[in-house]
Design a protein around this motif. Structure first.
Motif, PDB file in Angstrom:
ATOM      1  N   ALA A  88       0.872  -0.913   0.036  1.00 23.71           N
ATOM      2  CA  ALA A  88      -0.051  -0.126  -0.149  1.00 23.71           C
ATOM      3  C   ALA A  88       0.993   1.238  -0.013  1.00 23.71           C
ATOM      4  O   ALA A  88       1.798   1.298   0.919  1.00 23.71           O
ATOM      5  CB  ALA A  88      -0.863  -0.088   1.370  1.00 23.71           C
ATOM      6  N   ILE A  89       0.777   1.909  -0.947  1.00 23.19           N
ATOM      7  CA  ILE A  89       1.685   3.180  -1.289  1.00 23.19           C
ATOM      8  C   ILE A  89       1.059   4.279  -1.275  1.00 23.19           C
ATOM      9  O   ILE A  89      -0.193   4.548  -1.660  1.00 23.19           O
ATOM     10  CB  ILE A  89       2.513   2.889  -2.329  1.00 23.19           C
ATOM     11  N   GLY A  90       1.519   5.401  -0.565  1.00 26.05           N
ATOM     12  CA  GLY A  90       1.363   6.853  -0.690  1.00 26.05           C
ATOM     13  C   GLY A  90       2.245   7.976  -0.724  1.00 26.05           C
ATOM     14  O   GLY A  90       3.645   7.338  -0.627  1.00 26.05           O
ATOM     15  N   PRO A  91       1.806   9.237  -0.572  1.00 22.42           N
ATOM     16  CA  PRO A  91       2.983  10.159  -0.618  1.00 22.42           C
ATOM     17  C   PRO A  91       4.160  10.042   0.296  1.00 22.42           C
ATOM     18  O   PRO A  91       4.045   9.608   1.536  1.00 22.42           O
ATOM     19  CB  PRO A  91       2.060  11.501  -0.348  1.00 22.42           C
ATOM     20  N   GLY A  92       5.225  10.300  -0.362  1.00 24.12           N
ATOM     21  CA  GLY A  92       6.552  10.135   0.531  1.00 24.12           C
ATOM     22  C   GLY A  92       7.208   8.710   0.466  1.00 24.12           C
ATOM     23  O   GLY A  92       8.175   8.480   0.714  1.00 24.12           O
ATOM     24  N   ASP A  93       6.399   7.546   0.064  1.00 23.52           N
ATOM     25  CA  ASP A  93       6.789   6.247  -0.033  1.00 23.52           C
ATOM     26  C   ASP A  93       7.952   6.197  -1.127  1.00 23.52           C
ATOM     27  O   ASP A  93       7.723   6.664  -2.141  1.00 23.52           O
ATOM     28  CB  ASP A  93       5.771   5.365  -0.147  1.00 23.52           C
ATOM     29  N   ILE A  94       8.921   5.265  -0.566  1.00 24.62           N
ATOM     30  CA  ILE A  94      10.048   4.928  -1.751  1.00 24.62           C
ATOM     31  C   ILE A  94       9.848   3.551  -2.118  1.00 24.62           C
ATOM     32  O   ILE A  94       9.836   2.884  -0.943  1.00 24.62           O
ATOM     33  CB  ILE A  94      11.423   5.347  -1.208  1.00 24.62           C
ATOM     34  N   VAL A  95       9.771   3.253  -3.260  1.00 23.88           N
ATOM     35  CA  VAL A  95       9.606   1.765  -3.689  1.00 23.88           C
ATOM     36  C   VAL A  95      10.672   1.376  -4.698  1.00 23.88           C
ATOM     37  O   VAL A  95      10.972   2.166  -5.415  1.00 23.88           O
ATOM     38  CB  VAL A  95       8.133   1.702  -4.352  1.00 23.88           C
ATOM     39  N   ARG A  96      11.127   0.005  -4.566  1.00 22.82           N
ATOM     40  CA  ARG A  96      12.020  -0.384  -5.303  1.00 22.82           C
ATOM     41  C   ARG A  96      11.371  -1.718  -6.293  1.00 22.82           C
ATOM     42  O   ARG A  96      10.752  -2.468  -5.544  1.00 22.82           O
ATOM     43  CB  ARG A  96      13.292  -1.069  -4.639  1.00 22.82           C
ATOM     44  N   LEU A  97      11.345  -1.458  -7.491  1.00 19.20           N
ATOM     45  CA  LEU A  97      10.942  -2.702  -8.343  1.00 19.20           C
ATOM     46  C   LEU A  97      12.013  -3.226  -9.222  1.00 19.20           C
ATOM     47  O   LEU A  97      13.025  -2.657  -9.307  1.00 19.20           O
ATOM     48  CB  LEU A  97       9.922  -1.862  -9.407  1.00 19.20           C
ATOM     49  N   THR A  98      11.933  -4.651  -9.279  1.00 22.50           N
ATOM     50  CA  THR A  98      12.771  -5.500 -10.074  1.00 22.50           C
ATOM     51  C   THR A  98      12.419  -5.714 -11.367  1.00 22.50           C
ATOM     52  O   THR A  98      11.130  -6.262 -11.573  1.00 22.50           O
ATOM     53  CB  THR A  98      13.051  -6.719  -9.080  1.00 22.50           C
ATOM     54  N   GLU A  99      13.326  -5.685 -12.311  1.00 23.76           N
ATOM     55  CA  GLU A  99      12.976  -6.149 -13.915  1.00 23.76           C
ATOM     56  C   GLU A  99      12.353  -7.496 -13.775  1.00 23.76           C
ATOM     57  O   GLU A  99      12.662  -8.525 -13.258  1.00 23.76           O
ATOM     58  CB  GLU A  99      14.177  -6.006 -14.462  1.00 23.76           C
ATOM     59  N   GLY A 100      11.121  -7.632 -14.458  1.00 26.25           N
ATOM     60  CA  GLY A 100      10.360  -8.950 -14.869  1.00 26.25           C
ATOM     61  C   GLY A 100       9.464  -9.000 -13.691  1.00 26.25           C
ATOM     62  O   GLY A 100       8.615 -10.088 -13.919  1.00 26.25           O
ATOM     63  N   ASP A 101       9.258  -8.551 -12.840  1.00 28.55           N
ATOM     64  CA  ASP A 101       8.098  -8.621 -11.849  1.00 28.55           C
ATOM     65  C   ASP A 101       6.874  -8.253 -12.486  1.00 28.55           C
ATOM     66  O   ASP A 101       6.518  -7.285 -13.111  1.00 28.55           O
ATOM     67  CB  ASP A 101       8.255  -7.631 -10.529  1.00 28.55           C
ATOM     68  N   ARG A 102       5.963  -9.160 -12.330  1.00 32.21           N
ATOM     69  CA  ARG A 102       4.595  -9.189 -12.751  1.00 32.21           C
ATOM     70  C   ARG A 102       3.822  -8.438 -11.549  1.00 32.21           C
ATOM     71  O   ARG A 102       3.725  -9.048 -10.611  1.00 32.21           O
ATOM     72  CB  ARG A 102       4.023 -10.322 -13.349  1.00 32.21           C
ATOM     73  N   THR A 103       2.932  -7.266 -11.991  1.00 34.86           N
ATOM     74  CA  THR A 103       2.343  -6.637 -10.751  1.00 34.86           C
ATOM     75  C   THR A 103       0.972  -6.109 -11.507  1.00 34.86           C
ATOM     76  O   THR A 103       0.775  -6.387 -12.442  1.00 34.86           O
ATOM     77  CB  THR A 103       2.993  -5.256 -10.662  1.00 34.86           C
ATOM     78  N   THR A 104       0.135  -5.825 -10.363  1.00 29.39           N
ATOM     79  CA  THR A 104      -0.858  -5.312 -10.619  1.00 29.39           C
ATOM     80  C   THR A 104      -1.263  -4.161  -9.786  1.00 29.39           C
ATOM     81  O   THR A 104      -0.923  -4.214  -8.487  1.00 29.39           O
ATOM     82  CB  THR A 104      -2.310  -6.342 -10.260  1.00 29.39           C
ATOM     83  N   TRP A 105      -1.374  -2.918 -10.454  1.00 28.45           N
ATOM     84  CA  TRP A 105      -1.585  -1.652  -9.731  1.00 28.45           C
ATOM     85  C   TRP A 105      -3.044  -1.296  -9.503  1.00 28.45           C
ATOM     86  O   TRP A 105      -3.459  -1.308 -10.609  1.00 28.45           O
ATOM     87  CB  TRP A 105      -0.812  -0.476 -10.745  1.00 28.45           C
ATOM     88  N   THR A 106      -3.312  -1.154  -8.526  1.00 33.69           N
ATOM     89  CA  THR A 106      -4.695  -0.464  -8.224  1.00 33.69           C
ATOM     90  C   THR A 106      -4.907   0.836  -7.553  1.00 33.69           C
ATOM     91  O   THR A 106      -4.185   0.804  -6.514  1.00 33.69           O
ATOM     92  CB  THR A 106      -5.674  -1.501  -7.108  1.00 33.69           C
ATOM     93  N   VAL A 107      -5.100   1.695  -8.385  1.00 33.75           N
ATOM     94  CA  VAL A 107      -4.874   3.090  -8.035  1.00 33.75           C
ATOM     95  C   VAL A 107      -6.392   3.748  -7.502  1.00 33.75           C
ATOM     96  O   VAL A 107      -7.306   3.518  -8.244  1.00 33.75           O
ATOM     97  CB  VAL A 107      -4.389   3.996  -8.888  1.00 33.75           C
ATOM     98  N   THR A 108      -6.400   4.124  -6.038  1.00 38.02           N
ATOM     99  CA  THR A 108      -7.629   4.675  -5.518  1.00 38.02           C
ATOM    100  C   THR A 108      -7.633   5.950  -5.469  1.00 38.02           C
ATOM    101  O   THR A 108      -8.764   6.819  -5.308  1.00 38.02           O
ATOM    102  CB  THR A 108      -7.900   4.134  -4.127  1.00 38.02           C
ATOM    103  N   GLU A 109      -6.510   6.947  -5.763  1.00 37.77           N
ATOM    104  CA  GLU A 109      -6.471   8.243  -5.725  1.00 37.77           C
ATOM    105  C   GLU A 109      -5.252   8.452  -6.696  1.00 37.77           C
ATOM    106  O   GLU A 109      -4.153   8.212  -6.556  1.00 37.77           O
ATOM    107  CB  GLU A 109      -6.108   8.762  -4.360  1.00 37.77           C
ATOM    108  N   THR A 110      -5.396   9.161  -7.765  1.00 36.93           N
ATOM    109  CA  THR A 110      -4.365   9.498  -8.736  1.00 36.93           C
ATOM    110  C   THR A 110      -3.160   9.292  -8.215  1.00 36.93           C
ATOM    111  O   THR A 110      -2.805  10.163  -7.324  1.00 36.93           O
ATOM    112  CB  THR A 110      -4.729  10.592  -9.730  1.00 36.93           C
ATOM    113  N   LEU A 111      -2.160   8.582  -8.703  1.00 35.77           N
ATOM    114  CA  LEU A 111      -0.869   8.310  -8.381  1.00 35.77           C
ATOM    115  C   LEU A 111       0.247   9.067  -9.220  1.00 35.77           C
ATOM    116  O   LEU A 111       0.118   8.967 -10.376  1.00 35.77           O
ATOM    117  CB  LEU A 111      -0.655   6.893  -8.280  1.00 35.77           C
ATOM    118  N   ARG A 112       0.906   9.787  -8.552  1.00 35.55           N
ATOM    119  CA  ARG A 112       2.122  10.383  -9.301  1.00 35.55           C
ATOM    120  C   ARG A 112       3.396  10.049  -8.741  1.00 35.55           C
ATOM    121  O   ARG A 112       3.508   9.982  -7.488  1.00 35.55           O
ATOM    122  CB  ARG A 112       2.001  12.047  -9.435  1.00 35.55           C
ATOM    123  N   LYS A 113       4.369   9.662  -9.517  1.00 36.75           N
ATOM    124  CA  LYS A 113       5.634   9.225  -8.744  1.00 36.75           C
ATOM    125  C   LYS A 113       6.865  10.015  -9.636  1.00 36.75           C
ATOM    126  O   LYS A 113       6.588  10.365 -10.992  1.00 36.75           O
ATOM    127  CB  LYS A 113       5.875   7.777  -8.831  1.00 36.75           C
TER     128      LYS A 113
END
Length: 117
Positions: A88-113
């Motif tokens: 669960a991510i929100g303002p100020g969070d830092i996230v690391r993604l790895t190449e090849g990961d399959r993900t599902t993004w569910t946005v409940t409030e327009t997300l900008r990064k």
């Protein structure tokens, strides 16, 4: 100053207000709603691309690249298919993604990064 030349000199960029052109997420990635994404590439830093990306409300699948990002605005969850982890991510969070990961993004409030990839 926007676009690819933004970081060629000392610059101040308002990431939260930077205008982005959006495109509707294609049917093969859309899970629910009518999400759209937009981005602007700002240039490079230490050999990495830096930019601003946004997704409107809804859900979509993706296959990730190696990336580090900071959430500027909005709220979402990112579900990782292989591990079952859900962030669960929100303002100020830092996230690391790895190449090849399959993900599902569910946005409940327009997300900008702001991202480095």
């Amino acid at each position: 100053m926007t676009g690819m030349d933004a970081f060629e000199t000392t610059a101040l960029i308002g990431a939260a207000a930077l205008p982005l052109a959006h495109e509707i997420v294609q049917d093969d990635q859309r899970v629910s709603g009518e999400p759209a994404t937009g981005l602007v590439e700002l240039g490079t830093f230490g050999g990495l691309e830096i930019g601003v990306w946004e997704m409107t409300t809804g859900a979509m699948t993706d296959v990730e690249a190696d990336e580090l990002f900071v959430v500027v605005a909005g709220r979402a969850t990112i579900a990782f298919e292989a591990s079952g982890v859900v962030l669960a991510i929100g303002p100020g969070d830092i996230v690391r993604l790895t190449e090849g990961d399959r993900t599902t993004w569910t946005v409940t409030e327009t997300l900008r990064k702001v991202y480095l990839t």
